[in-house]
Scaffold this motif. Structure first.
Motif, PDB file in Angstrom:
ATOM      1  N   LEU A 107       4.906 -41.170 -12.575  1.00 39.77           N
ATOM      2  CA  LEU A 107       5.893 -40.435 -11.670  1.00 39.77           C
ATOM      3  C   LEU A 107       4.903 -40.024 -10.506  1.00 39.77           C
ATOM      4  O   LEU A 107       5.568 -39.871  -9.325  1.00 39.77           O
ATOM      5  N   ILE A 108       3.466 -39.951 -10.669  1.00 40.85           N
ATOM      6  CA  ILE A 108       2.897 -39.396  -9.438  1.00 40.85           C
ATOM      7  C   ILE A 108       3.183 -40.283  -8.295  1.00 40.85           C
ATOM      8  O   ILE A 108       3.204 -39.725  -6.968  1.00 40.85           O
ATOM      9  N   PRO A 109       3.176 -41.578  -8.021  1.00 36.91           N
ATOM     10  CA  PRO A 109       3.255 -42.380  -6.922  1.00 36.91           C
ATOM     11  C   PRO A 109       4.437 -42.139  -5.990  1.00 36.91           C
ATOM     12  O   PRO A 109       4.283 -42.547  -4.803  1.00 36.91           O
ATOM     13  N   SER A 110       5.587 -41.793  -6.492  1.00 32.63           N
ATOM     14  CA  SER A 110       6.783 -41.527  -5.691  1.00 32.63           C
ATOM     15  C   SER A 110       7.441 -40.274  -5.837  1.00 32.63           C
ATOM     16  O   SER A 110       8.261 -40.066  -6.684  1.00 32.63           O
ATOM     17  N   PRO A 111       6.842 -39.166  -5.277  1.00 29.82           N
ATOM     18  CA  PRO A 111       7.521 -37.730  -5.549  1.00 29.82           C
ATOM     19  C   PRO A 111       8.550 -37.610  -4.706  1.00 29.82           C
ATOM     20  O   PRO A 111       9.058 -38.440  -3.786  1.00 29.82           O
ATOM     21  N   THR A 112       9.401 -36.627  -5.244  1.00 32.54           N
ATOM     22  CA  THR A 112      10.547 -36.261  -4.871  1.00 32.54           C
ATOM     23  C   THR A 112      10.503 -34.421  -4.392  1.00 32.54           C
ATOM     24  O   THR A 112       9.559 -34.152  -4.803  1.00 32.54           O
ATOM     25  N   GLU A 113      11.708 -34.121  -3.887  1.00 31.23           N
ATOM     26  CA  GLU A 113      11.792 -32.720  -3.738  1.00 31.23           C
ATOM     27  C   GLU A 113      11.888 -31.900  -4.913  1.00 31.23           C
ATOM     28  O   GLU A 113      12.708 -32.116  -5.753  1.00 31.23           O
ATOM     29  N   CYS A 114      11.057 -30.716  -5.009  1.00 32.00           N
ATOM     30  CA  CYS A 114      11.031 -29.936  -6.229  1.00 32.00           C
ATOM     31  C   CYS A 114      11.511 -28.699  -6.054  1.00 32.00           C
ATOM     32  O   CYS A 114      11.439 -27.971  -7.208  1.00 32.00           O
ATOM     33  N   ILE A 115      11.888 -28.075  -5.062  1.00 32.91           N
ATOM     34  CA  ILE A 115      12.208 -26.673  -4.903  1.00 32.91           C
ATOM     35  C   ILE A 115      13.654 -26.546  -5.279  1.00 32.91           C
ATOM     36  O   ILE A 115      14.499 -27.313  -5.052  1.00 32.91           O
ATOM     37  N   LYS A 116      13.863 -25.504  -6.267  1.00 31.70           N
ATOM     38  CA  LYS A 116      15.283 -25.110  -6.680  1.00 31.70           C
ATOM     39  C   LYS A 116      15.889 -24.215  -5.896  1.00 31.70           C
ATOM     40  O   LYS A 116      17.094 -24.210  -5.482  1.00 31.70           O
ATOM     41  N   GLU A 117      15.001 -23.111  -5.697  1.00 27.81           N
ATOM     42  CA  GLU A 117      15.660 -21.982  -4.966  1.00 27.81           C
ATOM     43  C   GLU A 117      14.662 -20.978  -4.309  1.00 27.81           C
ATOM     44  O   GLU A 117      13.356 -20.975  -4.914  1.00 27.81           O
ATOM     45  N   ALA A 118      14.867 -20.121  -3.288  1.00 25.99           N
ATOM     46  CA  ALA A 118      13.765 -19.425  -2.724  1.00 25.99           C
ATOM     47  C   ALA A 118      13.850 -17.896  -3.588  1.00 25.99           C
ATOM     48  O   ALA A 118      15.154 -17.607  -4.194  1.00 25.99           O
ATOM     49  N   PHE A 119      12.939 -17.233  -3.883  1.00 29.00           N
ATOM     50  CA  PHE A 119      12.910 -16.196  -4.914  1.00 29.00           C
ATOM     51  C   PHE A 119      12.541 -14.876  -4.093  1.00 29.00           C
ATOM     52  O   PHE A 119      13.119 -13.990  -4.369  1.00 29.00           O
ATOM     53  N   SER A 120      11.661 -14.949  -3.114  1.00 29.87           N
ATOM     54  CA  SER A 120      11.123 -13.669  -2.380  1.00 29.87           C
ATOM     55  C   SER A 120      10.243 -14.009  -1.067  1.00 29.87           C
ATOM     56  O   SER A 120       9.650 -15.109  -1.274  1.00 29.87           O
ATOM     57  N   ALA A 121      10.242 -13.004  -0.472  1.00 33.70           N
ATOM     58  CA  ALA A 121       9.501 -13.092   0.812  1.00 33.70           C
ATOM     59  C   ALA A 121       8.646 -11.596   0.628  1.00 33.70           C
ATOM     60  O   ALA A 121       9.309 -10.566   0.511  1.00 33.70           O
ATOM     61  N   SER A 122       7.383 -11.633   1.408  1.00 32.50           N
ATOM     62  CA  SER A 122       6.702 -10.368   1.234  1.00 32.50           C
ATOM     63  C   SER A 122       7.214  -9.303   2.309  1.00 32.50           C
ATOM     64  O   SER A 122       7.224  -8.104   2.032  1.00 32.50           O
ATOM     65  N   LEU A 217      15.567 -10.688  -2.152  1.00 32.65           N
ATOM     66  CA  LEU A 217      14.905 -11.793  -1.774  1.00 32.65           C
ATOM     67  C   LEU A 217      13.882 -11.157  -0.435  1.00 32.65           C
ATOM     68  O   LEU A 217      13.302 -11.845   0.184  1.00 32.65           O
ATOM     69  N   GLU A 218      14.151  -9.705  -0.165  1.00 34.84           N
ATOM     70  CA  GLU A 218      13.375  -9.313   0.925  1.00 34.84           C
ATOM     71  C   GLU A 218      12.278  -8.543   0.823  1.00 34.84           C
ATOM     72  O   GLU A 218      11.407  -7.834   1.574  1.00 34.84           O
ATOM     73  N   GLY A 219      11.690  -8.358  -0.646  1.00 32.09           N
ATOM     74  CA  GLY A 219      10.488  -7.678  -0.822  1.00 32.09           C
ATOM     75  C   GLY A 219       9.608  -8.276  -1.668  1.00 32.09           C
ATOM     76  O   GLY A 219       9.758  -9.450  -2.271  1.00 32.09           O
ATOM     77  N   PRO A 220       8.312  -7.966  -1.592  1.00 34.45           N
ATOM     78  CA  PRO A 220       7.158  -8.550  -2.323  1.00 34.45           C
ATOM     79  C   PRO A 220       7.363  -8.714  -3.724  1.00 34.45           C
ATOM     80  O   PRO A 220       7.726  -7.722  -4.528  1.00 34.45           O
ATOM     81  N   ALA A 221       6.853  -9.679  -4.308  1.00 39.41           N
ATOM     82  CA  ALA A 221       7.079  -9.824  -6.005  1.00 39.41           C
ATOM     83  C   ALA A 221       5.852 -10.618  -6.546  1.00 39.41           C
ATOM     84  O   ALA A 221       5.801 -10.948  -7.541  1.00 39.41           O
TER      85      ALA A 221
END
Length: 377
Positions: A107-122, A217-221
């Motif tokens: 799997l390592i040689p050819s990576p793809t996008e791995c983010i599913k969703e945003a969770f939070s921002a500080s 989504l707008e508070g630290p976690a």
């Protein structure tokens, strides 16, 4: 054949282990384990497949148990289990870690996008117009509006910010993270609100229930997670482009969450004289290890159970092929699957009839079906 010498019988165990630990190809481990029953027992009893995995991916040292699942049975290697013999436990561990090492290599040689969703921002300056969810879109403008996340302003440029993302799988191998600072094209001088440097952490929730009930989504976690890996710091330049931060070695994310630490502020906003950090896009490159593999956190120890689904291994490899070659003809995927099971067919020949059984095998009997259960390439 009578003049052949088995160095396994001539050298001390520690010396043999030092020799076999030099293997870095999972195929070499497989070859060693099918030389004879004695060699296989040595590889399994000394947990060589796990040693090689941990050598390449230190995070796996926190795996304390293995659970194997298939259509017939579930083999759990829980400590103290009376339902499994020591041999079954060791064999299950060997099979899972050998398969994992092979899969990671593919799997390592050819990576793809791995983010599913945003969770939070500080912090978020104007929610939801400048929410962290906008960092998932590669465009810095959408529907004639700017698309980016912005922190709250600070007088002190050393105040950091953090962004947290949930990945597509609880068990991923990550090679690179890309970040694009935001250029404020609607402000005089087109200022770029980058950070001075960036650092990354991977980890898992302290409590699944607490994270599932977290909706803001707008508070630290940050305090809701245990971070099991921390990267070195990477310098960020004040330029409006996707900047690539590649890890020195591929990293396993065990738990499915990424924290991006944005360290230091370099741009002051003319309107209020405060320092901000603004990000247009975040991209995580790697590969999910599901559906063949997953991990489960053992609370409150923070250790892991490695879950292995051998029947789903082809799906994991073929899914990776589809991600890497979305425009390729379907025949490429078929060929990949045929190659995978072609190796298994060769193994059946070697174990079933292509190898001479040694004296111990003749005395103890070679259970072909049981032995074949231990090998997955």
């Amino acid at each position: 054949m009578e003049s052949c010498i088995d160095f396994l019988e001539c050298l001390e165990t520690d010396m043999v282990l030092n020799i076999l630990k030099c293997m870095d190809d999972p195929a070499d481990l497989l070859r060693a384990s099918i030389v004879s029953r004695g060699w296989r027992d040595f590889v399994v009893a000394n947990k060589l497949s796990k040693i090689l995995c941990v050598g390449r991916f230190p995070q796996l040292a926190n795996v304390v148990d293995v659970a194997e699942f298939n259509c017939k049975k579930t083999v759990s290697t829980d400590v103290g289990s009376s339902s499994s013999s020591e041999r079954e436990i060791l064999s299950s561990d060997h099979k899972a870690f050998a398969s994992l090492l092979h899969t990671l290599t593919k799997l390592i040689p050819s990576p793809t996008e791995c983010i599913k969703e945003a969770f939070s921002a500080s912090s978020t300056d104007n929610y939801p117009d400048e929410s962290v969810v906008h960092t998932l879109d590669p465009r810095d403008r959408f529907a004639r509006r700017a698309s980016y996340w912005s922190s709250k302003g600070q007088k002190d440029p050393s105040v950091p910010e953090t962004l947290i993302y949930k990945l597509k799988s609880d068990f991923c191998v990550i090679t690179e993270i890309d970040i694009q600072p935001f250029e404020a094209f609607f402000q005089m001088g087109y200022p770029i609100y980058s950070a001075n440097s960036v650092r990354f952490r991977f980890g898992h929730p302290k409590s699944i229930n607490e994270v599932e009930n977290f909706e803001s989504l707008e508070g630290p976690a940050d305090d809701k997670f245990i971070w099991t890996y921390t990267s070195p710091k990477f310098p960020m330049v004040q330029e409006n482009r996707l900047q690539h931060f590649k890890f020195p070695e591929p990293v396993l994310c065990m738990g499915g969450f990424l924290l991006v630490e944005l360290l230091g502020r370099v741009q002051r906003q003319e309107m209020d004289g405060l320092f901000y950090i603004c990000i247009a896009h975040v991209k995580v490159l790697g590969q999910p290890l599901s559906p063949a593999f997953n991990v489960e956190v053992v609370e409150p120890s923070g250790k892991f159970v490695l879950k292995y689904f051998p029947e789903l291994l082809p799906q994991t490899l073929l899914s990776a092929s589809k991600d890497r070659e979305q425009e390729a003809a379907p025949t490429h995927l078929v060929a990949s699957e045929e190659m995978l099971w072609g190796h298994v067919g060769l193994l059946e020949y070697l174990v079933g009839g292509g190898l001479e059984e040694d004296d111990d095998d003749e005395a103890g009997g070679w259970d072909e079906e049981n032995e074949m259960d231990q090998f997955i390439l």
